[in-house]
Design an enzyme around this catalytic site. Structure first.
Site, PDB file in Angstrom:
ATOM      1  N   VAL A  12       0.838  -1.206   0.000  1.00  0.00           N
ATOM      2  CA  VAL A  12       0.000   0.000   0.000  1.00  0.00           C
ATOM      3  C   VAL A  12       0.871   1.253   0.000  1.00  0.00           C
ATOM      4  CG1 VAL A  12      -1.680   1.328   1.362  1.00  0.00           C
ATOM      5  CG2 VAL A  12      -1.918  -1.146   1.168  1.00  0.00           C
ATOM      6  N   ASP A  31      11.005   2.863   5.061  1.00  0.00           N
ATOM      7  CA  ASP A  31      10.608   1.513   5.458  1.00  0.00           C
ATOM      8  C   ASP A  31      11.751   0.865   6.243  1.00  0.00           C
ATOM      9  OD1 ASP A  31       8.166  -0.391   4.168  1.00  0.00           O
ATOM     10  OD2 ASP A  31       9.805  -1.457   5.168  1.00  0.00           O
ATOM     11  N   THR A  87      -0.976  -4.281   9.476  1.00  0.00           N
ATOM     12  CA  THR A  87      -1.803  -4.593  10.648  1.00  0.00           C
ATOM     13  C   THR A  87      -2.210  -6.062  10.541  1.00  0.00           C
ATOM     14  OG1 THR A  87      -3.745  -3.789   9.432  1.00  0.00           O
ATOM     15  CG2 THR A  87      -2.747  -2.278  11.003  1.00  0.00           C
ATOM     16  N   GLU A 156      -4.615  -6.005  -5.426  1.00  0.00           N
ATOM     17  CA  GLU A 156      -3.261  -6.396  -5.800  1.00  0.00           C
ATOM     18  C   GLU A 156      -3.188  -6.718  -7.270  1.00  0.00           C
ATOM     19  OE1 GLU A 156      -1.594  -8.442  -1.884  1.00  0.00           O
ATOM     20  OE2 GLU A 156      -0.547  -8.921  -3.741  1.00  0.00           O
ATOM     21  N   ASN A 232     -14.863  -4.641   2.153  1.00  0.00           N
ATOM     22  CA  ASN A 232     -14.207  -5.946   2.019  1.00  0.00           C
ATOM     23  C   ASN A 232     -15.126  -7.077   2.491  1.00  0.00           C
ATOM     24  OD1 ASN A 232     -11.945  -5.095   0.748  1.00  0.00           O
ATOM     25  ND2 ASN A 232     -10.534  -5.453   2.437  1.00  0.00           N
ATOM     26  N   LEU A 274     -18.743 -12.651  -8.599  1.00  0.00           N
ATOM     27  CA  LEU A 274     -19.667 -13.786  -8.615  1.00  0.00           C
ATOM     28  C   LEU A 274     -18.984 -15.007  -9.233  1.00  0.00           C
ATOM     29  CD1 LEU A 274     -23.150 -12.234  -9.612  1.00  0.00           C
ATOM     30  CD2 LEU A 274     -22.317 -12.864  -7.350  1.00  0.00           C
ATOM     31  N   CYS A 284      -6.079  -9.794   2.467  1.00  0.00           N
ATOM     32  CA  CYS A 284      -7.025  -8.746   2.897  1.00  0.00           C
ATOM     33  C   CYS A 284      -8.413  -9.227   3.301  1.00  0.00           C
ATOM     34  CB  CYS A 284      -7.160  -7.702   1.799  1.00  0.00           C
ATOM     35  SG  CYS A 284      -5.589  -7.018   1.334  1.00  0.00           S
TER      36      CYS A 284
HETATM   37  C1  UGA Z   1      -9.198  -6.846  -1.906  1.00  0.00           C
HETATM   38  C2  UGA Z   1     -10.252  -5.849  -2.396  1.00  0.00           C
HETATM   39  O1  UGA Z   1     -10.768  -6.297  -3.642  1.00  0.00           O
HETATM   40  C3  UGA Z   1      -9.647  -4.448  -2.549  1.00  0.00           C
HETATM   41  O2  UGA Z   1     -10.675  -3.518  -2.895  1.00  0.00           O
HETATM   42  C4  UGA Z   1      -9.027  -4.029  -1.204  1.00  0.00           C
HETATM   43  O3  UGA Z   1      -8.406  -2.754  -1.285  1.00  0.00           O
HETATM   44  C5  UGA Z   1      -7.973  -5.048  -0.835  1.00  0.00           C
HETATM   45  O4  UGA Z   1      -8.593  -6.345  -0.707  1.00  0.00           O
HETATM   46  C6  UGA Z   1      -7.374  -4.622   0.495  1.00  0.00           C
HETATM   47  O5  UGA Z   1      -8.101  -4.555   1.493  1.00  0.00           O
HETATM   48  O6  UGA Z   1      -6.196  -4.277   0.528  1.00  0.00           O
HETATM   49  P1  UGA Z   1      -7.222  -8.216  -3.109  1.00  0.00           P
HETATM   50  O7  UGA Z   1      -6.882  -8.778  -1.770  1.00  0.00           O
HETATM   51  O8  UGA Z   1      -6.139  -7.746  -4.002  1.00  0.00           O
HETATM   52  O9  UGA Z   1      -8.230  -6.960  -2.942  1.00  0.00           O
HETATM   53  O10 UGA Z   1      -8.003  -9.385  -3.821  1.00  0.00           O
HETATM   54  P2  UGA Z   1      -9.300  -9.576  -4.700  1.00  0.00           P
HETATM   55  O11 UGA Z   1      -8.991  -9.289  -6.113  1.00  0.00           O
HETATM   56  O12 UGA Z   1     -10.461  -8.874  -4.103  1.00  0.00           O
HETATM   57  O13 UGA Z   1      -9.491 -11.159  -4.551  1.00  0.00           O
HETATM   58  C7  UGA Z   1      -9.568 -11.766  -3.245  1.00  0.00           C
HETATM   59  C8  UGA Z   1      -9.802 -13.249  -3.338  1.00  0.00           C
HETATM   60  O14 UGA Z   1     -11.130 -13.520  -3.753  1.00  0.00           O
HETATM   61  C9  UGA Z   1      -8.905 -13.993  -4.328  1.00  0.00           C
HETATM   62  O15 UGA Z   1      -8.470 -15.201  -3.734  1.00  0.00           O
HETATM   63  C10 UGA Z   1      -9.810 -14.265  -5.507  1.00  0.00           C
HETATM   64  O16 UGA Z   1      -9.438 -15.424  -6.220  1.00  0.00           O
HETATM   65  C11 UGA Z   1     -11.149 -14.468  -4.804  1.00  0.00           C
HETATM   66  N1  UGA Z   1     -12.327 -14.179  -5.661  1.00  0.00           N
HETATM   67  C12 UGA Z   1     -12.536 -12.936  -6.170  1.00  0.00           C
HETATM   68  C13 UGA Z   1     -13.259 -15.196  -5.900  1.00  0.00           C
HETATM   69  O17 UGA Z   1     -13.116 -16.343  -5.414  1.00  0.00           O
HETATM   70  N2  UGA Z   1     -14.353 -14.913  -6.681  1.00  0.00           N
HETATM   71  C14 UGA Z   1     -14.586 -13.689  -7.208  1.00  0.00           C
HETATM   72  O18 UGA Z   1     -15.614 -13.517  -7.894  1.00  0.00           O
HETATM   73  C15 UGA Z   1     -13.639 -12.668  -6.946  1.00  0.00           C
END
Ligand code: UGA
Length: 455
Positions: A12, A31, A87, A156, A232, A274, A284
Site C-alpha cells: 500500500v 521503510d 496490521t 493487488e 471488504n 460472482l 485482505c
Molecule cells: C481486496 C479488495 O478487492 C480491494 O478492494 C481491497 O483494497 C484489498 O482487498 C485490500 O483490502 O487491501 P485483493 O486482496 O487484491 O483486494 O483481492 P481480490 O482481487 O479482491 O481477490 C480476493 C480473493 O477472492 C482472491 O483469492 C480471488 O481469487 C477471490 N475471488 C474474487 C473469488 O473467489 N471470486 C470472485 O468472484 C472474486
C-alpha cells in the site's frame, strides 16, 4: 506538497507514494525493510504491479520520490505523513496494531510544524482515536497536527490503476484544515484531469481506464474506517454467497456460470465478484472479515452473517479435497496430486494466505504427495513453504499424478496442451477449483473432471 510515507516499501505504501509523486508532490518513502529500500533506490520493484515500474523509474529520475530507511526522513519537514504499516491478523483474528502504535509514538517528537497525519493502514474503528491520544499525550508545546482516516481500496496486481482511477476517495476527519489538505492532495484525481494537471498520462493507454471525476466521500473518522471493513466484508459475502449457490447447483444439475451470468445483468446485482471457486484468499478479505467480527464481539454484538461468510469460505477447501477423493478413489495415501497455481489469485506473485496452500496441507495430511507449480510465485512459495516439491513447468508438475487440482485462475493453464498433460499423468483427472478450464474439451479428451457448481 511534501509527503512522507511510513511503510513506504510495503504494498500500500509503495503504490501510494509513487502515485502522489506522479501527481507532482515530493514524496519520501521510509521503510524498515532495508533490502526492499535498496532495490527501490536502484529502480527495481519488489512487487509485481501492472504499470508500476515506469512510474518508479520516471519519478526516481525526476527526484519526486526518495526512499530511505531513516524514520525521521518521513516526518521532518513533511506537510502530510501517511502511515501505511502492516496490521496483520493475530491468532484470534484481531488486528495487530503494534506497528501503528510504535509509529505514533515515534512521530510525535519529529513533527516540526503543522502536520496532517493520515492513517492508510486498515485499522479497527477506534484506532485513529488511539493514535490521536498518543500524539496528544506526547506532543511538544505549540505543535499542531490533525488526524485523517483515508482507507485504501487497491486490488493487488491492479494497484496503480486503482490509485489513479479510484471508484471513490474516502476522507474521514474532524478538521476542516486537514480536509482541505486532503482535497488539495487528491485534486487531479477528484477532478479526473491527471493528464491535464501533470502534462502526462500516468499509465500506458492499454491499461488506463478513461479519466472521469471521482466521488470524494468526506465523513467522520469512525465511518471512514467502517467503509473499508464493510466494503471488504461485502465482497467476501458475495463470494461466499455464490459458492453456496454453486454447491446447490451441483445438487440440482444447474451450472453456476450460467446462473451468475443471468444474475449479473440485473444492475442491482452486477456481475463482479460472482466467480464461484475455491474461495477468497490473500492478505485482505479474510483478515478484514475476521477483524470486523472481533470489532462486533468487542461491542457485544453477535455478527452471525459475517461468521457464516467466513465458515462458508473455510468449507470450500474441504469441497475441493472431497472432489479429489471422488476422482482418485477416496484414499489419498501415497497418491500423487499436482497443484497448479499457488498465488492467492492470478496476476500476482503474492502467496500470503493463499488457499492453494490450505489445499496442499489438507492433501499432505491425508498422506498424498504434492507436486506444485505456479507461473510467477514459485520463489515466494518456496520461501514460505520450503517442504513442497516445486516444478517450473506445469507438465512436469503433473507427471505421474493421480489428479491435478487447479487452485489459482492463471489464464495460461487454460492454454495448455491437454493431450500432453494426459500423457504425463498416471490417471487423467482434474479438479478445477476456479472453473477455468474447458469442461467439454477435457471430457472429450478422456479426463475425469470436476469443477465448482457446474453439474
Ligand atoms: C481486496 C479488495 O478487492 C480491494 O478492494 C481491497 O483494497 C484489498 O482487498 C485490500 O483490502 O487491501 P485483493 O486482496 O487484491 O483486494 O483481492 P481480490 O482481487 O479482491 O481477490 C480476493 C480473493 O477472492 C482472491 O483469492 C480471488 O481469487 C477471490 N475471488 C474474487 C473469488 O473467489 N471470486 C470472485 O468472484 C472474486
Amino acid at each position: 506538497m511534501n509527503i512522507g510515507v511510513i511503510g513506504g516499501a510495503g504494498y500500500v505504501g509503495l503504490v501510494t507514494g509513487l502515485g502522489f509523486a506522479e501527481l507532482g508532490h515530493h514524496v519520501t518513502s521510509v521503510d524498515v525493510n532495508e533490502e526492499r529500500i535498496k532495490r527501490l533506490q536502484s529502480g527495481q520493484t519488489p512487487i509485481h504491479e501492472e504499470g508500476l515500474l515506469p512510474v518508479l523509474e520516471r519519478n526516481l529520475g525526476d527526484g519526486n520520490i526518495e526512499f530511505s530507511t531513516s524514520f525521521p526522513d518521513a516526518v521532518e519537514g513533511q506537510d502530510v505523513v501517511f502511515i501505511a504499516v502492516g496490521t496483520p491478523a493475530q491468532d484470534d483474528g484481531q488486528a495487530d496494531l503494534s506497528q501503528v502504535i510504535e509509529v505514533a509514538e515515534r512521530l510525535v517528537d519529529l513533527m516540526e510544524s503543522y502536520t496532517v497525519v493520515v492513517i492508510k493502514s486498515t485499522v479497527p474503528v477506534g484506532t485513529v482515536e488511539l493514535v490521536q491520544s498518543i500524539l496528544n499525550r506526547e506532543k511538544a508545546e505549540g505543535m499542531d497536527f490533525d488526524i485523517v482516516s483515508n482507507p485504501e481500496f487497491l486490488r493487488e496486481g491492479k494497484g496503480m490503476i486503482d490509485f489513479f482511477y479510484p471508484d471513490r476517495i474516502v476522507v474521514g476527519t474532524r478538521s476542516e484544515r486537514a480536509r482541505e489538505a486532503m482535497h488539495e492532495l487528491y485534486r487531479p484525481l477528484i477532478a479526473g484531469n491527471i493528464a491535464e494537471t501533470t502534462g502526462r498520462a500516468p499509465l500506458p493507454a492499454d491499461i488506463a481506464p478513461e479519466e472521469r471525476p471521482v466521488p470524494l466521500v468526506e465523513t467522520d473518522l469512525a465511518s471512514a474506517q467502517m467503509i473499508k471493513y464493510a466494503s471488504n466484508a461485502f465482497l467476501a459475502t458475495r463470494i461466499s454467497f455464490i459458492n453456496e449457490i454453486a454447491r446447490l447447483c451441483e445438487e440440482v444439475d444447474a451450472n453456476i456460470n450460467e446462473v451468475a451470468r443471468g444474475m449479473g445483468y440485473d444492475p442491482r446485482i452486477g456481475s463482479s465478484y460472482l466467480d464461484a471457486g475455491l474461495g477468497f484468499g490473500g492478505p485482505c478479505l479474510e483478515k478484514d472479515l475476521k477483524a470486523l467480527i472481533k470489532i462486533a464481539e468487542a461491542n457485544d454484538y453477535e455478527p452471525r452473517l459475517l461468521r457464516e461468510v467466513l465458515g462458508r469460505n473455510d468449507q470450500q477447501v474441504r469441497e475441493v479435497i472431497g472432489k479429489v477423493k471422488e476422482l482418485t478413489g477416496y484414499l489419498l495415501y501415497k497418491k500423487i496430486v499436482a497443484v497448479w497455481g499457488l498465488a492467492f489469485k492470478s496476476g500476482t506473485n503474492d502467496v500470503r494466505n493463499s488457499l492453494a496452500f490450505r489445499v496442499v496441507e489438507a492433501l499432505e495430511r491425508e498422506g498424498a504427495e504434492v507436486q506444485a507449480h505456479d507461473p510467477m510465485a514459485l520463489d515466494e512459495a518456496r520461501a514460505l513453504h520450503p517442504n513442497i516439491h516445486y516444478f517450473d513447468d506445469p507438465y512436469e508438475a503433473a507427471a505421474n499424478a493421480d489428479a491435478v487440482v487447479l487452485a489459482t485462475d492463471w489464464p495460461q493453464y487454460a492454454e495448455l496442451d491437454f493431450d500432453e498433460v494426459k500423457r504425463r499423468m498416471a490417471r487423467p483427472a482434474i479438479v478445477d477449483g476456479r472453473n477455468l478450464l474447458d469442461r467439454d474439451m477435457l471430457m472429450t479428451e478422456g479426463f475425469r473432471y470436476l469443477s465448482m457448481g457446474r453439474a
